[in-house]
Design a protein around this motif. Structure first.
Motif, PDB file in Angstrom:
ATOM      1  N   THR A  56      -9.069 -18.774  -3.810  1.00 51.54           N
ATOM      2  CA  THR A  56      -7.805 -18.523  -4.301  1.00 51.54           C
ATOM      3  C   THR A  56      -8.087 -17.070  -5.172  1.00 51.54           C
ATOM      4  O   THR A  56      -7.120 -16.191  -5.100  1.00 51.54           O
ATOM      5  N   VAL A  57      -9.222 -16.996  -5.928  1.00 54.51           N
ATOM      6  CA  VAL A  57      -9.255 -15.759  -6.660  1.00 54.51           C
ATOM      7  C   VAL A  57      -9.685 -14.797  -5.828  1.00 54.51           C
ATOM      8  O   VAL A  57      -9.268 -13.564  -6.061  1.00 54.51           O
ATOM      9  N   HIS A  58     -10.430 -14.966  -4.695  1.00 57.31           N
ATOM     10  CA  HIS A  58     -10.852 -13.800  -3.812  1.00 57.31           C
ATOM     11  C   HIS A  58      -9.446 -13.148  -3.106  1.00 57.31           C
ATOM     12  O   HIS A  58      -9.513 -12.087  -3.054  1.00 57.31           O
ATOM     13  N   ALA A  59      -8.798 -14.308  -2.954  1.00 55.96           N
ATOM     14  CA  ALA A  59      -7.524 -13.717  -2.062  1.00 55.96           C
ATOM     15  C   ALA A  59      -6.707 -12.814  -2.886  1.00 55.96           C
ATOM     16  O   ALA A  59      -6.048 -11.787  -2.866  1.00 55.96           O
ATOM     17  N   GLN A  60      -6.544 -13.279  -4.116  1.00 49.74           N
ATOM     18  CA  GLN A  60      -5.698 -12.979  -5.363  1.00 49.74           C
ATOM     19  C   GLN A  60      -5.995 -11.490  -5.758  1.00 49.74           C
ATOM     20  O   GLN A  60      -5.433 -10.443  -5.858  1.00 49.74           O
ATOM     21  N   ILE A  61      -7.505 -11.267  -5.781  1.00 46.34           N
ATOM     22  CA  ILE A  61      -8.016  -9.687  -6.224  1.00 46.34           C
ATOM     23  C   ILE A  61      -8.014  -8.908  -5.079  1.00 46.34           C
ATOM     24  O   ILE A  61      -7.692  -7.774  -4.943  1.00 46.34           O
ATOM     25  N   GLU A  62      -8.055  -9.427  -3.718  1.00 48.41           N
ATOM     26  CA  GLU A  62      -7.900  -8.483  -2.380  1.00 48.41           C
ATOM     27  C   GLU A  62      -6.499  -8.203  -2.493  1.00 48.41           C
ATOM     28  O   GLU A  62      -6.116  -6.880  -2.106  1.00 48.41           O
ATOM     29  N   GLU A  63      -5.371  -9.260  -2.608  1.00 53.37           N
ATOM     30  CA  GLU A  63      -4.127  -8.695  -2.739  1.00 53.37           C
ATOM     31  C   GLU A  63      -3.521  -7.914  -3.649  1.00 53.37           C
ATOM     32  O   GLU A  63      -2.713  -6.895  -3.480  1.00 53.37           O
ATOM     33  N   GLU A  64      -4.059  -8.373  -4.957  1.00 49.15           N
ATOM     34  CA  GLU A  64      -3.740  -7.278  -5.945  1.00 49.15           C
ATOM     35  C   GLU A  64      -3.986  -5.792  -6.137  1.00 49.15           C
ATOM     36  O   GLU A  64      -3.400  -4.878  -6.475  1.00 49.15           O
ATOM     37  N   PHE A  66      -7.198  -4.651  -3.863  1.00 51.69           N
ATOM     38  CA  PHE A  66      -7.979  -3.959  -2.563  1.00 51.69           C
ATOM     39  C   PHE A  66      -6.940  -3.685  -1.488  1.00 51.69           C
ATOM     40  O   PHE A  66      -6.941  -2.536  -1.097  1.00 51.69           O
ATOM     41  N   TYR A  67      -6.150  -4.670  -1.185  1.00 59.33           N
ATOM     42  CA  TYR A  67      -5.094  -4.272   0.055  1.00 59.33           C
ATOM     43  C   TYR A  67      -4.297  -2.989  -0.124  1.00 59.33           C
ATOM     44  O   TYR A  67      -4.003  -2.115   0.588  1.00 59.33           O
ATOM     45  N   PRO A  68      -3.587  -3.198  -1.506  1.00 57.23           N
ATOM     46  CA  PRO A  68      -2.578  -2.026  -1.776  1.00 57.23           C
ATOM     47  C   PRO A  68      -3.275  -0.587  -1.766  1.00 57.23           C
ATOM     48  O   PRO A  68      -2.734   0.266  -1.153  1.00 57.23           O
ATOM     49  N   ALA A  69      -4.747  -0.591  -2.098  1.00 62.74           N
ATOM     50  CA  ALA A  69      -5.332   0.749  -2.099  1.00 62.74           C
ATOM     51  C   ALA A  69      -5.551   1.175  -0.978  1.00 62.74           C
ATOM     52  O   ALA A  69      -5.549   2.260  -0.310  1.00 62.74           O
ATOM     53  N   VAL A  70      -6.176   0.148   0.127  1.00 60.40           N
ATOM     54  CA  VAL A  70      -6.655   0.664   1.409  1.00 60.40           C
ATOM     55  C   VAL A  70      -5.393   0.888   2.140  1.00 60.40           C
ATOM     56  O   VAL A  70      -5.191   1.829   2.875  1.00 60.40           O
ATOM     57  N   ARG A  71      -4.200   0.049   2.127  1.00 57.78           N
ATOM     58  CA  ARG A  71      -2.987   0.399   2.578  1.00 57.78           C
ATOM     59  C   ARG A  71      -2.463   1.755   2.494  1.00 57.78           C
ATOM     60  O   ARG A  71      -2.154   2.651   3.291  1.00 57.78           O
ATOM     61  N   GLU A  72      -2.796   2.205   1.279  1.00 56.79           N
ATOM     62  CA  GLU A  72      -2.304   3.667   0.907  1.00 56.79           C
ATOM     63  C   GLU A  72      -3.219   4.752   1.497  1.00 56.79           C
ATOM     64  O   GLU A  72      -2.675   5.585   2.075  1.00 56.79           O
ATOM     65  N   ALA A  73      -4.476   4.374   1.660  1.00 65.04           N
ATOM     66  CA  ALA A  73      -5.465   5.310   2.403  1.00 65.04           C
ATOM     67  C   ALA A  73      -5.415   5.413   3.919  1.00 65.04           C
ATOM     68  O   ALA A  73      -5.951   6.148   4.492  1.00 65.04           O
ATOM     69  N   LEU A  74      -4.778   4.179   4.516  1.00 64.07           N
ATOM     70  CA  LEU A  74      -5.155   4.104   6.048  1.00 64.07           C
ATOM     71  C   LEU A  74      -3.872   4.464   6.695  1.00 64.07           C
ATOM     72  O   LEU A  74      -2.786   3.892   6.088  1.00 64.07           O
TER      73      LEU A  74
END
Length: 163
Positions: A56-64, A66-74
């Motif tokens: 739960t914690v891992h998914a939350q930090i990815e979603e909050e 990691f994913y938004p930053a990577v989404r912006e860069a790719l």
């Protein structure tokens, strides 16, 4: 004598450490699931709850973070879309595990299937998403690692208060 240069720890290495730690928990659960020990049901529940908290914690930090930053860069965000759908499926199983009143074969099956989902998700992140993130221009994964670690610490503290 040649020395190999170790990569600087970054967001991907932090997330991958989480992956390895939760894999160990799933392995320990699998061993308990095949155990005939009288204490196994209680230990299985505790281990399953620990797995659920970690994920739960891992998914939350990815979603909050990691994913938004990577989404912006790719340019191609298909992997991120897929990862978010995988998170939704995992969260559904996590909720079923956390809400279970009995530790029976269905409980074991849910934990096993969750482990299989996570294995698939980890392979895609490790083999596809992380290399793309590391190759992306303008993405500070080393700086993001600290942000992820700090948020993870906050969330884990919140989870232990709620437990």
């Amino acid at each position: 004598m040649t020395t190999t240069k170790r990569a600087t720890p970054d967001a991907c290495s932090l997330l991958d450490t989480d992956h390895k730690n939760v894999k160990k928990l799933f392995t320990a659960y699998e061993e308990l699931a095949h155990s005939k020990a009288a204490s196994a049901p209680g230990k299985k529940r505790d281990l399953a709850m620990q797995i659920c908290t970690e994920l739960t914690v891992h998914a939350q930090i990815e979603e909050e973070i990691f994913y938004p930053a990577v989404r912006e860069a790719l340019k191609d965000t298909d992997l991120l879309d897929e990862a978010e759908v995988e998170h939704a499926s995992a969260k559904d199983l996590i909720a079923q595990i956390q809400d279970a009143t009995e530790i029976d074969e269905k409980f074991d099956a849910k934990v096993k299937v969750l482990g299989e989902y996570i294995d698939h998700h980890v392979k895609e992140e490790r083999n596809e998403l992380f290399p793309k993130a590391r190759a992306a221009r303008g993405l500070d994964l080393v700086g993001m690692r600290e942000q992820l670690a700090q948020r993870k610490e906050e969330l884990m503290a919140d989870m232990s208060v709620m437990a």
